[in-house]
Design a protein around this motif. Structure first.
Motif, PDB file in Angstrom:
ATOM      1  N   PHE A  10       1.154  -1.487  -0.067  1.00 14.69           N
ATOM      2  CA  PHE A  10       0.204  -0.054  -0.072  1.00 14.69           C
ATOM      3  C   PHE A  10       1.245   1.087  -0.249  1.00 14.69           C
ATOM      4  N   TRP A  11       2.247   1.416   1.006  1.00 14.31           N
ATOM      5  CA  TRP A  11       2.788   2.236   0.821  1.00 14.31           C
ATOM      6  C   TRP A  11       3.387   2.668  -0.459  1.00 14.31           C
ATOM      7  N   VAL A  12       4.109   1.709  -1.342  1.00 17.35           N
ATOM      8  CA  VAL A  12       4.487   1.996  -3.067  1.00 17.35           C
ATOM      9  C   VAL A  12       3.355   2.400  -3.944  1.00 17.35           C
ATOM     10  N   TYR A  13       1.767   2.082  -3.436  1.00 20.77           N
ATOM     11  CA  TYR A  13       0.577   1.869  -4.362  1.00 20.77           C
ATOM     12  C   TYR A  13       0.689   3.622  -3.853  1.00 20.77           C
ATOM     13  N   ASN A  14       0.673   4.436  -2.622  1.00 24.69           N
ATOM     14  CA  ASN A  14       0.169   5.403  -2.208  1.00 24.69           C
ATOM     15  C   ASN A  14       1.637   6.336  -2.831  1.00 24.69           C
ATOM     16  N   THR A  15       2.854   6.067  -3.098  1.00 19.29           N
ATOM     17  CA  THR A  15       3.557   6.986  -3.399  1.00 19.29           C
ATOM     18  C   THR A  15       3.969   7.045  -4.368  1.00 19.29           C
ATOM     19  N   TYR A  16       3.818   6.203  -5.380  1.00 25.48           N
ATOM     20  CA  TYR A  16       3.901   6.092  -6.556  1.00 25.48           C
ATOM     21  C   TYR A  16       2.594   6.747  -7.300  1.00 25.48           C
ATOM     22  N   ASP A  17       1.353   5.964  -7.173  1.00 25.94           N
ATOM     23  CA  ASP A  17       0.633   5.791  -7.944  1.00 25.94           C
ATOM     24  C   ASP A  17      -1.151   7.090  -7.630  1.00 25.94           C
ATOM     25  N   GLY A  18      -1.361   6.180  -6.753  1.00 32.75           N
ATOM     26  CA  GLY A  18      -2.464   7.087  -5.810  1.00 32.75           C
ATOM     27  C   GLY A  18      -3.956   7.471  -6.132  1.00 32.75           C
ATOM     28  N   ARG A  19      -3.863   7.176  -7.454  1.00 27.89           N
ATOM     29  CA  ARG A  19      -5.260   7.492  -8.445  1.00 27.89           C
ATOM     30  C   ARG A  19      -7.148   6.639  -7.800  1.00 27.89           C
ATOM     31  N   TRP A  20      -6.822   6.153  -7.058  1.00 26.23           N
ATOM     32  CA  TRP A  20      -8.147   6.046  -6.381  1.00 26.23           C
ATOM     33  C   TRP A  20      -7.873   7.292  -4.688  1.00 26.23           C
ATOM     34  N   GLY A  21      -6.826   7.255  -4.634  1.00 27.24           N
ATOM     35  CA  GLY A  21      -6.658   7.616  -3.216  1.00 27.24           C
ATOM     36  C   GLY A  21      -5.543   8.426  -2.510  1.00 27.24           C
ATOM     37  N   SER A  22      -4.696   8.657  -1.463  1.00 27.67           N
ATOM     38  CA  SER A  22      -3.707   7.903  -0.940  1.00 27.67           C
ATOM     39  C   SER A  22      -4.074   9.172   0.052  1.00 27.67           C
ATOM     40  N   LEU A  23      -3.172   8.288   1.902  1.00 22.41           N
ATOM     41  CA  LEU A  23      -2.672   9.415   2.469  1.00 22.41           C
ATOM     42  C   LEU A  23      -1.432   9.542   2.596  1.00 22.41           C
ATOM     43  N   PRO A  24      -1.441  10.804   3.629  1.00 24.17           N
ATOM     44  CA  PRO A  24      -0.380  11.561   3.980  1.00 24.17           C
ATOM     45  C   PRO A  24       0.936  10.954   4.616  1.00 24.17           C
ATOM     46  N   LEU A  25       1.842   9.650   4.339  1.00 24.29           N
ATOM     47  CA  LEU A  25       2.000   9.045   4.862  1.00 24.29           C
ATOM     48  C   LEU A  25       3.500   9.744   4.068  1.00 24.29           C
ATOM     49  N   PRO A  26       4.452   9.372   5.034  1.00 28.36           N
ATOM     50  CA  PRO A  26       5.658  10.092   5.154  1.00 28.36           C
ATOM     51  C   PRO A  26       6.768   9.244   3.580  1.00 28.36           C
ATOM     52  N   LYS A  27       7.210   9.624   2.788  1.00 27.32           N
ATOM     53  CA  LYS A  27       7.929   9.428   1.387  1.00 27.32           C
ATOM     54  C   LYS A  27       9.298   8.580   2.508  1.00 27.32           C
ATOM     55  N   VAL A  28       9.969   7.324   2.053  1.00 31.14           N
ATOM     56  CA  VAL A  28      10.827   6.205   2.479  1.00 31.14           C
ATOM     57  C   VAL A  28      11.066   6.012   1.526  1.00 31.14           C
ATOM     58  N   ALA A  29      12.554   6.722   0.908  1.00 22.46           N
ATOM     59  CA  ALA A  29      13.129   6.370  -0.079  1.00 22.46           C
ATOM     60  C   ALA A  29      13.335   5.795  -1.164  1.00 22.46           C
ATOM     61  N   ASP A  30      13.306   4.286  -0.210  1.00 24.68           N
ATOM     62  CA  ASP A  30      14.021   2.525  -1.215  1.00 24.68           C
ATOM     63  C   ASP A  30      12.474   2.397  -0.451  1.00 24.68           C
TER      64      ASP A  30
END
Length: 109
Positions: A10-30
């Motif tokens: 989910f974190w990968v989806y939230n970071t790079y996609d998020g087309r169906w919504g996203s949460l304000p999660l911190p960015k993790v480098a890798d």
């Protein structure tokens, strides 16, 4: 381990996609690398898990008689169905994850 894979996925989806919504999660480098590492550990542990499920834990999986018990409100039959579906879902996730890795999906930047 599967829960960690789900959360990191989910974190990968939230970071790079998020087309169906996203949460304000911190960015993790890798985060993709972390998700891949969790998937690799799950892949290495999966044969032992499957061995347990099909030999010693087979009474916890769905049987033919469980189908009739599902609609009678038998709690154990529903739990067997959930266990079987989780095993199928982990198998599907591992197979599709390996297919994505082999097909050369580009790393998002």
């Amino acid at each position: 381990m599967a829960l960690l894979a789900l959360v990191s996925g989910f974190w990968v989806y939230n970071t790079y996609d998020g087309r169906w919504g996203s949460l304000p999660l911190p960015k993790v480098a890798d985060i993709q690398g972390l998700h891949g590492t969790i998937g690799l550990v799950l892949l290495l542990l999966f044969p032992f898990f499957a061995l347990y499920c099909f030999h010693w834990g087979d009474r916890r999986l769905l049987h033919k008689k469980s189908w009739a018990q599902l609609f009678q409100g038998n709690w154990h039959a529903w739990q067997r169905l959930a266990n079987t579906l989780m095993l199928v879902a982990v198998t599907f996730a591992l197979v599709t994850g390996q297919m994505m890795q082999r097909s050369g999906c580009p790393q998002a930047s």
